[in-house]
Motif scaffolding. Structure first.
Motif, PDB file in Angstrom:
ATOM      1  N   LYS A 261      33.184   7.199 -16.602  1.00  0.00           N
ATOM      2  CA  LYS A 261      32.852   6.099 -15.681  1.00  0.00           C
ATOM      3  C   LYS A 261      33.689   4.863 -15.993  1.00  0.00           C
ATOM      4  N   GLU A 265      36.433   3.125 -13.467  1.00  0.00           N
ATOM      5  CA  GLU A 265      36.519   1.684 -13.174  1.00  0.00           C
ATOM      6  C   GLU A 265      37.951   1.178 -13.384  1.00  0.00           C
ATOM      7  N   GLU A 268      40.125   2.495 -10.567  1.00  0.00           N
ATOM      8  CA  GLU A 268      39.822   1.787  -9.315  1.00  0.00           C
ATOM      9  C   GLU A 268      40.484   0.408  -9.294  1.00  0.00           C
ATOM     10  N   ARG A 269      40.441  -0.275 -10.445  1.00  0.00           N
ATOM     11  CA  ARG A 269      41.097  -1.587 -10.527  1.00  0.00           C
ATOM     12  C   ARG A 269      42.604  -1.454 -10.325  1.00  0.00           C
TER      13      ARG A 269
END
Ligand SMILES: [Zn+2]
Length: 273
Positions: A261, A265, A268-269
């Motif tokens: 997870k 993140e 995704e950034r």
């Protein structure tokens, strides 16, 4: 930008074999790496992927090596579109990921996790590294400590998760991270500069990252490639290999979350960067 081509492996001291593998690498298309891996003992030479026939032919002419094999990491066109032309001219064997063989033209043999693929006397262990594509594989040559990782791992970055999911990609990156620290890896693209700009937003105080940024700035200023990098150096500096680092998870307000997870993140950034 003019880039050096390098016989990096042949110059490197302390290799395990009397006749270590030799490597020639160069740019194809815009920012893809073309790589030739040569076995001086047998004369065999493999292209790792085939982004573009022209620069690969030029490298064969420059080195005097004869193309015997193409080792494919995944089905994307910028890794496979040179295969037809090269195979027609050199009658070379094409090895491709088993799970993607139907999506790649001219395949002779397929390979997956744990298989051995030989290039002359050089032996690769195949590692399944899905995530960027569903059947992506990497090739690890233990005797020479060389890994060809396609679009799974980049220096200070990783491939986009296109066909898989973040958990799958994180598990693939951990498999590459577990290779010996002195393994030199070759990836599919020269993206290091942009990757460093992003990584500094995630771990601005990581000393290994700051050191790598200095090194890459010098290499770029000298028009040199930023790869190969070693797994050991990479796992200290690349945030995508550090998603199970508690400090990093905390900085992203994800303390206690599973590593995949945290990885998701960071990925995704980067997608939005
Ligand atoms: Zn790709």
């Amino acid at each position: 930008m003019i880039m050096d081509s390098g016989f990096a492996a042949s110059r490197r001291p302390g290799m395990m074999s009397d006749m270590p593998a030799q490597i020639d690498f160069f740019l194809c298309l815009k920012d893809n790496f073309g790589v030739l891996l040569h076995d001086p003992q047998s004369g065999a030479t493999a292209a790792i992927d085939a982004p573009e026939a022209g620069p690969i032919e030029a490298a064969l002419n420059r080195t005097g090596w004869r193309l015997t094999d193409i080792l494919v990491t995944h089905h994307h066109a910028d890794h496979t579109q040179g295969i037809g032309e090269l195979k027609a001219r050199h009658k070379c064997r094409v090895v491709a990921p088993r799970a993607e063989a139907k999506r790649i033209a001219h395949v002779d043999e397929t390979a997956g996790e744990g298989d051995t693929v030989k290039v002359g006397t050089l032996e690769a262990r195949v590692i399944d590294t899905p995530g960027h594509t569903a059947g992506h594989i990497s090739y690890f040559f233990p005797a020479d400590k060389l890994a060809f990782v396609g679009d799974t791992l980049f220096s200070i970055g990783c491939g986009r998760v296109i066909e898989g999911n973040p958990e799958m990609m994180w598990n693939s990156l951990v498999k590459l991270r577990n290779l010996p620290d002195d393994t030199r890896f070759y990836c599919g693209h020269e993206y290091t500069d942009a990757n460093i700009r992003f990584a500094k937003t995630v771990e601005p105080n990581n000393k290994a990252l700051i050191a790598r940024a200095d090194e890459v700035a010098k290499l770029s200023a000298a028009h040199k490639f930023t790869i190969p990098a070693t797994i050991g150096a990479e796992k200290a500096a690349n945030p995508f290999l550090r998603a199970d680092n508690a400090e990093l998870a905390g900085a992203l307000h994800l303390t206690g979350s599973p590593a995949w997870k945290v990885f998701a993140e960071i990925r995704e950034r980067k997608n939005k960067f």
